[in-house]
Every structure is written in C-alpha cells, then in structure tokens.
Design a protein around this motif. Sequence first.
Motif, short mmCIF file in Angstrom:
data_model
loop_
_atom_site.label_atom_id
_atom_site.label_comp_id
_atom_site.label_asym_id
_atom_site.label_seq_id
_atom_site.Cartn_x
_atom_site.Cartn_y
_atom_site.Cartn_z
N ARG A 1 0.78 -1.24 0.00
CA ARG A 1 0.00 0.00 0.00
C ARG A 1 0.81 1.29 0.00
O ARG A 1 0.26 2.33 -0.26
CB ARG A 1 -0.94 0.02 1.20
CG ARG A 1 -1.99 -1.03 1.15
CD ARG A 1 -3.01 -0.67 0.13
NE ARG A 1 -3.87 -1.82 -0.09
CZ ARG A 1 -4.51 -2.04 -1.20
NH1 ARG A 1 -4.42 -1.21 -2.19
NH2 ARG A 1 -5.28 -3.09 -1.33
N ASN B 1 -7.13 4.55 6.86
CA ASN B 1 -7.23 3.18 6.38
C ASN B 1 -6.86 2.22 7.49
O ASN B 1 -6.04 2.53 8.35
CB ASN B 1 -6.27 2.95 5.21
CG ASN B 1 -6.55 3.87 4.06
OD1 ASN B 1 -7.34 3.55 3.19
ND2 ASN B 1 -5.91 5.04 4.04
N GLU C 1 -10.72 0.90 3.74
CA GLU C 1 -9.96 1.97 3.08
C GLU C 1 -10.79 3.23 2.86
O GLU C 1 -12.01 3.19 2.75
CB GLU C 1 -9.44 1.47 1.74
CG GLU C 1 -8.50 0.29 1.86
CD GLU C 1 -7.99 -0.20 0.53
OE1 GLU C 1 -6.76 -0.36 0.43
OE2 GLU C 1 -8.80 -0.43 -0.38
#
Length: 157
Positions: free
Chosen positions: A108, A139, A155
């Motif tokens: 990510r 998130n 998210e």
Amino acid sequence: MKKWILVLSIFVLAFLGYLIKVYFSAVEPVKTAEKKAVAVASKEISLKEVEDFHIYNGLETVNVIEGKNKNGEKVIVWIPEKSKEVFIRKAKNGLSKEAAVQKLQLERSPKKIISVRLGMEKNIPLWEIYYRSNNNLINYYYVHFDTGEWLKKIENL
C-alpha cells in the motif's frame, strides 16, 4: 497584589488536582480489566511478566496481554470478553510487528502509520495497522498473526 497571586495559585492547584482526579478515574477501568485478564490468563499459562496490555475493540472486545512465560519466552494472550476463552501464542511463532508493517508497505505505500496493535476477530489473532494514505484518508489493514496473510482492509475513510 499578593492576594491575587495567592488566589491564582490556589485556583491553579485546585484545577491541577481536578485534572489528576479525572485522569485516574479514566484509567481505572483499564487497570481493572488488566487485573481480570491477567487472572484469567494465569489459569492457563504461567505469566512471569506482563509487558503490555491493551483492549482491542473490533467485532468484539478482546483483552490482549503481551508478556513472558516462566521460561522467559515472549507470549501473547488474547481473551475475548464474551467467551473468556484464552488464546495463547509464542511471539516467535507468529508474525512480528515489523513484518506486518513491511507487508503493508509493500502493498500500500502508506503516507503515515498511526498505530500497529494486536487484536482478534472471529477467534483469529491479527495485527491491526491504522494508517493514512497518500491522499490523507484513514485506512485499516488487518494481517493474520499466525500466517501473515492479509485478512481484510478498510480503506478511504
């Protein structure tokens, strides 16, 4: 002039005393939960030392204890509040905090990691990583403690 200083000093001391009382009142339920959790865990495992305690609030409330057993090995104990079932893992047999963060960073590329903590959902021990993405949104990333597999993501909050 001296009266004003005296009155102001008394007011400041009274206010500080009040703040201290509020702080201890706020911490008391956590300390009580910790004592109960350690008592429950001690029936299952011989805890020599408690290094950390926190309460995880996910799908259900879970008390998490990190400590050392009688052999000096680091252990983690999860105690769901409803069932009081005790889940015990040796830290070395599961995913480390650093490895969980590294997994998130590879997948990510977070802007800022806010917190990483142990938790449990549906009797699965996990790492919860709370972070901000590059667009500054909140998130959550959940990684299985035992296998290191991704469990779920929440998210863009």
